[in-house]
Design a protein around this motif. Sequence first.
Motif, short mmCIF file in Angstrom:
data_model
loop_
_atom_site.label_atom_id
_atom_site.label_comp_id
_atom_site.label_asym_id
_atom_site.label_seq_id
_atom_site.Cartn_x
_atom_site.Cartn_y
_atom_site.Cartn_z
N ASP A 1 0.78 -1.08 0.05
CA ASP A 1 0.10 -0.20 -0.10
C ASP A 1 0.92 1.18 -0.03
N ILE A 2 0.70 1.96 -1.00
CA ILE A 2 1.42 3.32 -1.14
C ILE A 2 0.34 4.30 -0.97
N VAL A 3 0.74 5.10 0.11
CA VAL A 3 -0.20 6.25 0.56
C VAL A 3 -0.04 7.31 -0.15
N ILE A 4 -0.81 8.33 -0.72
CA ILE A 4 -0.76 9.70 -1.17
C ILE A 4 -1.67 10.61 -0.47
N PRO A 5 -1.52 11.97 -0.52
CA PRO A 5 -2.80 12.72 -0.34
C PRO A 5 -3.60 12.74 -1.57
N ARG A 6 -4.97 12.57 -1.41
CA ARG A 6 -5.83 12.57 -2.52
C ARG A 6 -5.56 13.99 -3.46
N SER A 7 -5.16 14.89 -2.74
CA SER A 7 -5.20 16.34 -3.45
C SER A 7 -4.04 16.12 -4.46
N GLU A 8 -3.08 15.08 -4.34
CA GLU A 8 -1.95 14.99 -5.07
C GLU A 8 -2.11 14.09 -6.39
N LEU A 9 -3.28 13.64 -6.35
CA LEU A 9 -3.59 12.47 -7.33
C LEU A 9 -3.03 12.87 -8.99
N SER A 10 -3.36 14.26 -9.23
CA SER A 10 -2.84 14.82 -10.64
C SER A 10 -1.39 14.77 -10.82
N LEU A 11 -0.80 15.01 -9.69
CA LEU A 11 0.53 14.97 -9.46
C LEU A 11 1.32 13.79 -10.06
N LEU A 12 0.72 12.73 -9.23
CA LEU A 12 1.00 11.28 -9.50
C LEU A 12 0.70 11.02 -10.98
N ARG A 13 -0.30 11.08 -11.42
CA ARG A 13 -0.81 10.97 -12.67
C ARG A 13 0.12 11.29 -13.70
N GLY A 14 0.71 12.51 -13.60
CA GLY A 14 1.71 13.06 -14.52
C GLY A 14 2.98 12.30 -14.38
N TRP A 15 3.51 12.12 -13.03
CA TRP A 15 4.67 11.43 -12.99
C TRP A 15 4.60 10.17 -13.74
N LEU A 16 3.53 9.29 -13.41
CA LEU A 16 3.53 7.91 -14.13
C LEU A 16 3.44 7.96 -15.48
N GLY A 17 2.65 8.97 -16.07
CA GLY A 17 2.63 9.06 -17.42
C GLY A 17 1.80 7.89 -18.11
N SER A 18 2.23 7.55 -19.22
CA SER A 18 1.75 6.38 -20.07
C SER A 18 2.22 5.05 -19.67
N ARG A 19 3.16 5.16 -18.54
CA ARG A 19 3.65 3.67 -18.39
C ARG A 19 2.80 2.76 -17.43
N TRP A 20 1.76 3.38 -17.10
CA TRP A 20 1.02 2.34 -16.14
C TRP A 20 -0.46 2.72 -16.56
N GLN A 21 -1.31 1.52 -16.27
CA GLN A 21 -2.67 1.82 -16.25
C GLN A 21 -3.19 1.99 -14.78
N LEU A 22 -4.06 2.98 -14.73
CA LEU A 22 -4.73 3.34 -13.19
C LEU A 22 -6.15 2.90 -13.45
N TRP A 23 -6.40 2.15 -12.23
CA TRP A 23 -7.80 1.82 -12.05
C TRP A 23 -8.39 2.44 -10.76
N CYS A 24 -9.55 2.73 -10.57
CA CYS A 24 -10.27 3.32 -9.68
C CYS A 24 -10.90 2.12 -8.77
N ALA A 25 -10.57 1.87 -7.55
CA ALA A 25 -11.19 0.79 -6.86
C ALA A 25 -12.35 1.54 -5.96
N PHE A 26 -13.62 1.03 -6.03
CA PHE A 26 -14.81 1.64 -5.33
C PHE A 26 -15.95 0.61 -5.27
N GLN A 27 -16.31 0.72 -3.93
CA GLN A 27 -17.52 -0.08 -3.52
C GLN A 27 -17.46 -1.61 -4.27
N GLY A 28 -16.29 -1.93 -4.09
CA GLY A 28 -16.01 -3.64 -4.56
C GLY A 28 -15.78 -3.61 -6.08
N ALA A 29 -15.62 -2.54 -6.79
CA ALA A 29 -15.68 -2.38 -8.12
C ALA A 29 -14.45 -1.91 -8.83
#
Length: 203
Positions: A54-82
């Motif tokens: 588990d890597i923990v980041i401030p929710r407010s810095e999600l855009s910053l992380l997405r920019g850092w990861l770029g196209s190298r990774w797929q990101l999936w939202c985990a919510f309500q069991g989906a």
Amino acid sequence: MQSEEQRELYGAWAERWPADAAELLEGYSGAWWIGGGWAVDVALEHARPHSDIDIVIPRSELSLLRGWLGSRWQLWCAFQGALKPLLPHDSDVLPIGTSSIWLRSSAYALWEYEVLLDPSDGETWRFRRDTAVTMPLSDALTEQAGIRYAKPQIVLAYAAAEHADVAWLDEVLPALDDEARAWLADRLADDHPWRKRLAAPAS
């Protein structure tokens, strides 16, 4: 721990260690730390393999992380069991109940990291279950080999809703001083079975 049902639905996780997370985020300018079982292991001064990290980041810095990861990774939202893909052109408006982001390199790859979205910021730690509970971020974390980890009482405060087993708590108790025990007890329901054990003074 991933259940067999989750494995069948979503696929398996790769074995990753804190050093892998540090390598992934080397040079990243945002705040991050390790939570969950790995953080407890640091406090107990022994390491065990875990089913995920588990890597923990401030929710407010999600855009910053997405920019850092770029196209190298797929990101999936985990919510309500989906799970729902967070595509490159999507905004950071996440599905209601999104608590974390899962990362993998492609549809054919294992999941590698779970990124927990925290209400904290770079200066102040906030308890996700009651954001009125705060402390300086530096007081909430400890550091080993250049990697920051949540302190064990914080991991336990989140785990308390899922773990009523007193034996599970007993493994972690040696890492808690009287102040940490009192803080954790304040986060528990009045009838939680951990309360009696926490009332015993630290040895």
